[in-house]
Design an enzyme around this catalytic site. Structure first.
Site, PDB file in Angstrom:
ATOM      1  N   ASN A  10       0.960  -1.111  -0.063  1.00  0.00           N
ATOM      2  CA  ASN A  10      -0.112   0.255  -0.329  1.00  0.00           C
ATOM      3  C   ASN A  10       0.732   1.531  -0.174  1.00  0.00           C
ATOM      4  O   ASN A  10       1.710   1.460   0.332  1.00  0.00           O
ATOM      5  CB  ASN A  10      -0.853   0.159   0.649  1.00  0.00           C
ATOM      6  CG  ASN A  10      -1.801   1.463   1.642  1.00  0.00           C
ATOM      7  OD1 ASN A  10      -1.865   2.685   0.724  1.00  0.00           O
ATOM      8  ND2 ASN A  10      -2.244   1.320   2.295  1.00  0.00           N
ATOM      9  N   TRP A  11       0.957   2.034  -1.121  1.00  0.00           N
ATOM     10  CA  TRP A  11       1.820   3.126  -1.554  1.00  0.00           C
ATOM     11  C   TRP A  11       1.535   4.321  -0.601  1.00  0.00           C
ATOM     12  O   TRP A  11       2.063   5.199  -0.811  1.00  0.00           O
ATOM     13  CB  TRP A  11       1.947   3.084  -2.971  1.00  0.00           C
ATOM     14  CG  TRP A  11       2.811   1.878  -3.771  1.00  0.00           C
ATOM     15  CD1 TRP A  11       3.520   0.802  -2.683  1.00  0.00           C
ATOM     16  CD2 TRP A  11       2.973   1.948  -4.843  1.00  0.00           C
ATOM     17  NE1 TRP A  11       3.954   0.217  -3.309  1.00  0.00           N
ATOM     18  CE2 TRP A  11       3.619   1.138  -4.850  1.00  0.00           C
ATOM     19  CE3 TRP A  11       2.978   3.330  -5.894  1.00  0.00           C
ATOM     20  CZ2 TRP A  11       4.704   0.184  -5.842  1.00  0.00           C
ATOM     21  CZ3 TRP A  11       3.798   2.176  -7.284  1.00  0.00           C
ATOM     22  CH2 TRP A  11       4.365   1.226  -7.273  1.00  0.00           C
ATOM     23  N   LYS A  12       0.174   3.991  -0.274  1.00  0.00           N
ATOM     24  CA  LYS A  12      -0.425   5.452   0.876  1.00  0.00           C
ATOM     25  C   LYS A  12      -0.690   6.741  -0.768  1.00  0.00           C
ATOM     26  O   LYS A  12      -0.202   6.543  -1.468  1.00  0.00           O
ATOM     27  CB  LYS A  12       0.107   5.653   1.940  1.00  0.00           C
ATOM     28  CG  LYS A  12      -0.679   4.089   2.560  1.00  0.00           C
ATOM     29  CD  LYS A  12       0.103   4.854   4.279  1.00  0.00           C
ATOM     30  CE  LYS A  12      -0.030   3.162   4.931  1.00  0.00           C
ATOM     31  NZ  LYS A  12      -0.044   3.296   6.267  1.00  0.00           N
ATOM     32  N   HIS A 100      -9.552   1.145   5.464  1.00  0.00           N
ATOM     33  CA  HIS A 100      -8.694   1.664   5.404  1.00  0.00           C
ATOM     34  C   HIS A 100      -8.455   2.166   6.919  1.00  0.00           C
ATOM     35  O   HIS A 100      -9.274   3.252   7.249  1.00  0.00           O
ATOM     36  CB  HIS A 100      -7.784   1.728   4.811  1.00  0.00           C
ATOM     37  CG  HIS A 100      -6.062   1.733   5.010  1.00  0.00           C
ATOM     38  ND1 HIS A 100      -5.825   3.190   5.929  1.00  0.00           N
ATOM     39  CD2 HIS A 100      -5.038   1.311   5.094  1.00  0.00           C
ATOM     40  CE1 HIS A 100      -4.542   2.380   6.366  1.00  0.00           C
ATOM     41  NE2 HIS A 100      -3.627   1.687   6.121  1.00  0.00           N
ATOM     42  N   GLU A 102      -6.957   4.491   7.943  1.00  0.00           N
ATOM     43  CA  GLU A 102      -6.356   6.072   7.714  1.00  0.00           C
ATOM     44  C   GLU A 102      -8.368   7.188   6.844  1.00  0.00           C
ATOM     45  O   GLU A 102      -8.364   7.452   6.870  1.00  0.00           O
ATOM     46  CB  GLU A 102      -5.074   6.380   6.470  1.00  0.00           C
ATOM     47  CG  GLU A 102      -4.229   5.700   7.479  1.00  0.00           C
ATOM     48  CD  GLU A 102      -3.158   5.359   6.825  1.00  0.00           C
ATOM     49  OE1 GLU A 102      -3.043   5.413   5.785  1.00  0.00           O
ATOM     50  OE2 GLU A 102      -2.253   5.245   7.460  1.00  0.00           O
ATOM     51  N   GLU A 172      -5.520  -4.398  10.457  1.00  0.00           N
ATOM     52  CA  GLU A 172      -4.513  -3.798  10.868  1.00  0.00           C
ATOM     53  C   GLU A 172      -4.338  -2.899  12.270  1.00  0.00           C
ATOM     54  O   GLU A 172      -5.509  -1.260  12.081  1.00  0.00           O
ATOM     55  CB  GLU A 172      -4.199  -2.118  10.067  1.00  0.00           C
ATOM     56  CG  GLU A 172      -4.023  -3.128   8.206  1.00  0.00           C
ATOM     57  CD  GLU A 172      -3.186  -2.117   7.550  1.00  0.00           C
ATOM     58  OE1 GLU A 172      -2.329  -2.046   7.242  1.00  0.00           O
ATOM     59  OE2 GLU A 172      -4.509  -0.807   6.808  1.00  0.00           O
ATOM     60  N   GLY A 178       2.610   2.237  10.922  1.00  0.00           N
ATOM     61  CA  GLY A 178       3.493   4.344  10.612  1.00  0.00           C
ATOM     62  C   GLY A 178       3.982   3.780  11.773  1.00  0.00           C
ATOM     63  O   GLY A 178       4.901   4.914  12.188  1.00  0.00           O
ATOM     64  N   SER A 214       3.576  -1.853  10.463  1.00  0.00           N
ATOM     65  CA  SER A 214       5.077  -2.193  10.483  1.00  0.00           C
ATOM     66  C   SER A 214       5.789  -2.755  10.479  1.00  0.00           C
ATOM     67  O   SER A 214       6.031  -3.743  11.228  1.00  0.00           O
ATOM     68  CB  SER A 214       5.790  -1.435  12.399  1.00  0.00           C
ATOM     69  OG  SER A 214       4.915   0.067  12.563  1.00  0.00           O
ATOM     70  N   GLY A 235       2.650  -0.613   4.494  1.00  0.00           N
ATOM     71  CA  GLY A 235       3.311  -0.035   3.766  1.00  0.00           C
ATOM     72  C   GLY A 235       3.886   0.472   3.687  1.00  0.00           C
ATOM     73  O   GLY A 235       4.654   0.467   2.394  1.00  0.00           O
ATOM     74  N   GLY A 236       4.548   1.443   4.941  1.00  0.00           N
ATOM     75  CA  GLY A 236       6.616   1.900   3.972  1.00  0.00           C
ATOM     76  C   GLY A 236       7.430   0.946   3.814  1.00  0.00           C
ATOM     77  O   GLY A 236       7.909   1.540   2.891  1.00  0.00           O
TER      78      GLY A 236
END
Ligand code: 13P
Length: 259
Positions: A10-12, A100, A102, A172, A178, A214, A235-236
């Site tokens: 997930n590149w957000k 998600h 977010e 999640e 993050g 994470s 993610g990251g």
């Protein structure tokens, strides 16, 4: 592992279309040099990058599928800033993330909208990754199981059985996203078992259950082995080809080792 693992990057809201092309190309080259046998790999770029990513995936025959990070629950019309299922399908997008945290916390996506979006995406034939997970206060009060159960039931109750094969769930915990603070393998294993029980009570037995929060090259092998998950929503660490594919490799090794 009961299922072939699934790893989604997930590149957000990161990487413009040039950077996205570059990352797609790198992933393609690395997969060509070291093919991954048993993992379904999905990339979820921002909307404006999707065309570039699907083009390179098709032209270079990269063994990945493409997801959207969000979709609107309506087919078309006056929804400024939104994107529809048919627009995504036209771009050869085959997956979508729904709910998600977010989107839920920053863009007011409530349980009813999650449910409507999920149903609409399934009817359109997209594979859906339903995202669930609790905030820190809920974990500290030890109410996470009930919270996640409510999210799952609200989103999935009454879904027609013909759509079940299109469903996956990503756990999640918000406090792990993050933050560098990963859930322990015991926490992941316990929640994964709980989610499978709830899914089973809803008649949805086949869904893969992923963990996100994470995940990195250091912790992926342990979490997939001891957390008993079917893969990851990353993610990251998905923003670099090396770290993303190292996480994919951990899942491949785990699946191979358990067969
Ligand atoms: P991080 O891997 O950056 O914690 O993000 C997790 C996530 O939200 C993936 O959807």
């Amino acid at each position: 592992m009961r299922h072939q693992p699934l790893v989604i990057g997930n590149w957000k809201m990161n990487l413009d279309y040039v950077e996205a092309l570059h990352l797609g190309q790198q992933i393609g080259v690395m997969l060509k040099n070291k093919p991954v046998e048993h993992v379904d790999i999905v990339l979820a770029p921002p909307f404006v990058d999707i065309r570039s990513v699907t083009s390179i995936v098709e032209s270079e025959k990269i063994p990945v599928e493409v997801a959207a990070q969000h979709v609107n629950a309506n087919e078309n019309g006056a929804h400024t800033g939104e994107v529809s299922v048919s627009m995504l399908k036209r771009l050869n997008v085959t997956w979508v993330l729904v709910g998600h945290s977010e989107r839920r916390s920053m863009y007011a996506m409530d349980d009813a909208t999650v449910s409507a979006t999920l149903r609409h995406a399934l009817r359109g034939g997209l594979r859906v990754v339903l995202c669930v997970g609790e905030a820190l206060e809920i974990r500290e009060a030890d109410d996470q199981d009930e919270f996640v159960r409510t999210q799952l039931v609200s989103a999935l109750k009454g879904i027609d059985a013909r759509f079940h094969e299109l469903l996956s769930v990503a756990y999640e915990p918000i406090w792990a996203i993050g933050t560098g603070r990963t859930a322990t393998s015991e926490q992941v294993a316990s929640m994964t078992a709980h989610i499978r029980n709830v899914l089973s009570s809803l008649g949805v037995d086949a869904a893969r259950v992923l963990y996100g929060g994470s995940v990195n090259t250091e912790n992926a092998a342990t979490i997939v082995r001891e957390g008993l998950v079917d893969g990851f929503l990353v993610g990251g660490a998905s923003l670099k080809a090396e770290s993303f594919l190292s996480i994919v490799q951990s899942c491949d090794d785990c699946y191979d080792g358990k067969r």
